[in-house]
Design a protein around this motif. Structure first.
Motif, short mmCIF file in Angstrom:
data_model
loop_
_atom_site.label_atom_id
_atom_site.label_comp_id
_atom_site.label_asym_id
_atom_site.label_seq_id
_atom_site.Cartn_x
_atom_site.Cartn_y
_atom_site.Cartn_z
N UNK A 126 0.82 -1.20 0.00
CA UNK A 126 0.00 0.00 0.00
C UNK A 126 0.86 1.26 0.00
N UNK A 127 0.37 2.29 -0.64
CA UNK A 127 1.06 3.58 -0.67
C UNK A 127 0.54 4.47 0.45
N UNK A 128 1.34 5.45 0.85
CA UNK A 128 0.94 6.39 1.88
C UNK A 128 -0.08 7.38 1.32
N UNK A 129 -0.75 8.10 2.23
CA UNK A 129 -1.77 9.10 1.84
C UNK A 129 -1.17 10.06 0.81
N UNK A 130 0.02 10.57 1.08
CA UNK A 130 0.61 11.57 0.20
C UNK A 130 1.06 10.94 -1.11
N UNK A 131 1.49 9.66 -1.10
CA UNK A 131 1.84 8.97 -2.35
C UNK A 131 0.60 8.85 -3.25
N UNK A 132 -0.54 8.60 -2.62
CA UNK A 132 -1.78 8.35 -3.37
C UNK A 132 -2.40 9.63 -3.90
N UNK A 133 -1.85 10.78 -3.53
CA UNK A 133 -2.48 12.05 -3.93
C UNK A 133 -2.57 12.11 -5.46
N UNK A 134 -3.74 12.45 -6.01
CA UNK A 134 -3.97 12.31 -7.46
C UNK A 134 -2.91 12.99 -8.34
N UNK A 135 -2.45 14.19 -7.96
CA UNK A 135 -1.50 14.89 -8.82
C UNK A 135 -0.10 14.30 -8.76
N UNK A 136 0.16 13.37 -7.83
CA UNK A 136 1.48 12.75 -7.75
C UNK A 136 1.61 11.54 -8.67
N UNK A 137 0.51 11.08 -9.22
CA UNK A 137 0.56 9.87 -10.04
C UNK A 137 0.90 10.22 -11.49
N UNK A 138 2.17 10.46 -11.70
CA UNK A 138 2.65 10.82 -13.03
C UNK A 138 4.16 10.82 -13.04
N UNK A 139 4.74 10.86 -14.22
CA UNK A 139 6.18 10.73 -14.39
C UNK A 139 6.84 12.11 -14.41
N UNK A 140 7.77 12.33 -13.48
CA UNK A 140 8.56 13.56 -13.43
C UNK A 140 9.81 13.36 -14.28
N UNK A 141 10.07 14.29 -15.17
CA UNK A 141 11.18 14.13 -16.11
C UNK A 141 12.39 14.97 -15.69
N UNK B 57 -6.38 -1.64 -6.80
CA UNK B 57 -7.34 -2.69 -6.49
C UNK B 57 -8.71 -2.16 -6.12
N UNK B 58 -8.76 -0.96 -5.53
CA UNK B 58 -10.03 -0.29 -5.33
C UNK B 58 -9.86 1.19 -5.64
N UNK B 59 -10.91 1.82 -6.14
CA UNK B 59 -10.83 3.20 -6.62
C UNK B 59 -10.29 4.12 -5.53
N UNK B 60 -9.31 4.93 -5.91
CA UNK B 60 -8.75 5.90 -4.98
C UNK B 60 -7.68 5.35 -4.06
N UNK B 61 -7.34 4.07 -4.20
CA UNK B 61 -6.32 3.46 -3.32
C UNK B 61 -5.24 2.76 -4.14
N UNK B 62 -4.45 3.51 -4.90
CA UNK B 62 -3.38 2.87 -5.67
C UNK B 62 -2.35 2.23 -4.75
N UNK B 63 -1.72 1.19 -5.25
CA UNK B 63 -0.69 0.45 -4.52
C UNK B 63 0.38 0.04 -5.52
N UNK B 64 1.48 -0.50 -5.02
CA UNK B 64 2.52 -1.03 -5.91
C UNK B 64 2.50 -2.54 -5.82
N UNK B 65 2.32 -3.18 -6.97
CA UNK B 65 2.41 -4.63 -7.05
C UNK B 65 3.83 -4.98 -7.46
#
Length: 417
Positions: free
Chosen positions: A27-42, A79-87
């Motif tokens: 599971x990712x932390x609250x701040x990891x899961x923040x919607x604007x963080x889910x993207x690739x920084x170049x 696995x559930x909406x709004x709760x991204x994790x790393x497999x």
């Protein structure tokens, strides 16, 4: 002019961990899961030498480092909406090798404006070559060799998996492996449960204006910054950082250049580490940041001395600890990470102490390491170490439109040696 030079990718594919790794879903932390963080920084990392050996050395070292940082060889799932994790799949990270038919001097050591398209320097594989969506990809890397013997590492790193300090920790670990160390000098620690997980719902994504911002590069010698810090010591009896004085100067000069209507409110925001507040292990590489926000009438920013603006920034830093623990204890219902993107607001990012400038694969540290950012919807500035052989700090500013850029640059440079 950019079309006169060519970059050719000669190999690409996944680099997987060099040994077996656990198969977990983390599971990712609250701040990891923040919607604007889910993207690739170049980002772009420029080295003067080592081109012939670099692709093989870094590829092998990457595989070894991924054994320790095995979640980064996985995929982001939801696995559930709004709760991204790393497999943790051990499927690996995308790695490409490329050659340029020019030397670094031909392209001005990739100073802006770039004489090579950024798409040639950082990887953008098609779906047929990399079937993972960008927001679910954790990392991509490309090594581009130049005829002078120098090379560029183009990196895309998913912000959901690590903040800037965490990404630099991993890249330094790759350097450790490349130099023959048996393990990273800083061992990675997951511990995402140690970041607060308040029942605070992220606010809606902000509307993004189109601002048509100029791109401006400013360099500040170490001696100049030390002089401003000494002025602040004389003013307050306290110490401050180079970031504090440069950000104060930036906010004041930009506010003056904008020439706003009386009563207009100007805002400044940057992110600060909370590792010390949470007493996190040195090896923690997840997001551990919290916003520091300031808001003031433009007349106050303009009517204050530069040292008084530094006072405002330091007071906001002091408030951050209180605001963070209010967030952690659910003593506020408001999402502190929600941002306002308008022309009166400016965002500052500090890359100067993340650790990218110290990475060594056996060829010495990079002459430059910094983000590839240039957008027209966020007035922003990146502060980073000036490229070698310069001594000091560089600002990459996309924060004013053409009509305000001359006055902004004049103010920023007026007392430079």
């Amino acid at each position: 002019m950019a079309a006169s030079f060519k970059v050719t990718r000669i190999s690409e594919g996944a680099v997987k961990p060099a040994a077996a790794t656990p198969e977990d879903t983390l599971p990712l932390a609250w701040v990891d899961r923040y919607p604007t963080h889910r993207g690739l920084v170049e980002s772009m990392h420029i080295f003067r030498s080592g081109a012939e050996a670099a692709p093989g050395v870094i590829r092998d070292a990457l595989a070894k480092a991924l054994v320790f940082f095995y979640p980064l060889a996985g995929r982001i799932v939801e696995p559930e909406a709004g709760s991204p994790a790393i497999r943790c799949t051990a499927d690996g990270v995308y790695f490409a090798e490329a050659t340029a038919d020019c030397n670094l001097e031909d392209v001005r050591f990739l100073e802006r404006p770039l004489l090579l398209p950024k798409e040639d320097l950082v990887p953008y594989p098609g779906d047929d070559r990399w079937g993972v969506e960008p927001h679910n990809t954790i990392m991509m890397m490309q090594i581009t060799k130049f005829t002078c013997g120098g090379f560029v590492m183009g990196l895309r790193f998913n912000h959901a998996s690590a903040d800037g300090m965490g990404a630099a920790q991993f890249i330094n670990a790759v350097g450790d492996m490349a130099r023959g160390l048996p393990e990273p000098r800083v061992k990675p620690v997951w511990d995402r449960e140690k970041f607060p997980n308040p029942n605070i719902k992220p606010g809606p994504l902000p509307e993004l204006p189109v601002l048509a911002l100029d791109y401006i590069v400013l360099d500040f010698p170490t001696g100049y910054i030390d002089g401003l810090k000494a002025q602040y010591k004389a003013h307050s009896g306290k110490f401050c950082s180079g970031f504090d004085v440069l950000t104060a100067k930036l906010w004041q000069c930009r506010t003056r250049a904008l020439n706003l209507e009386p009563g207009a409110t100007v805002k400044l925001c940057f992110f600060a580490s909370v590792r010390h507040l949470l007493k996190l292990d040195r090896g923690y590489y997840g997001n551990s940041i919290f916003p520091v926000k300031m808001s003031a009438p433009s007349e106050k920013v303009l009517g204050s001395s530069l040292m008084e603006v530094v006072d405002m920034i330091r007071q906001a830093k002091d408030r951050m600890a209180v605001e963070f623990f209010q967030f952690a204890k659910e003593e506020t219902e408001q999402d502190p990470f929600q941002m306002t993107f308008n022309y009166e607001s400016i965002y500052v990012s500090d890359w100067s102490k993340l650790g990218f400038a110290e990475v060594d694969y056996g060829f010495g540290p990079p002459m430059f390491a910094g983000p590839l950012v240039n957008n027209d919807f966020i007035a922003s500035v990146v502060i980073l170490k000036a490229p070698l052989p310069l001594d000091g700090t560089r600002m990459l500013a996309s924060c004013v439109t053409r009509e305000h850029s001359e006055e902004f640059v004049r103010g920023m440079k007026e007392d430079l040696p």
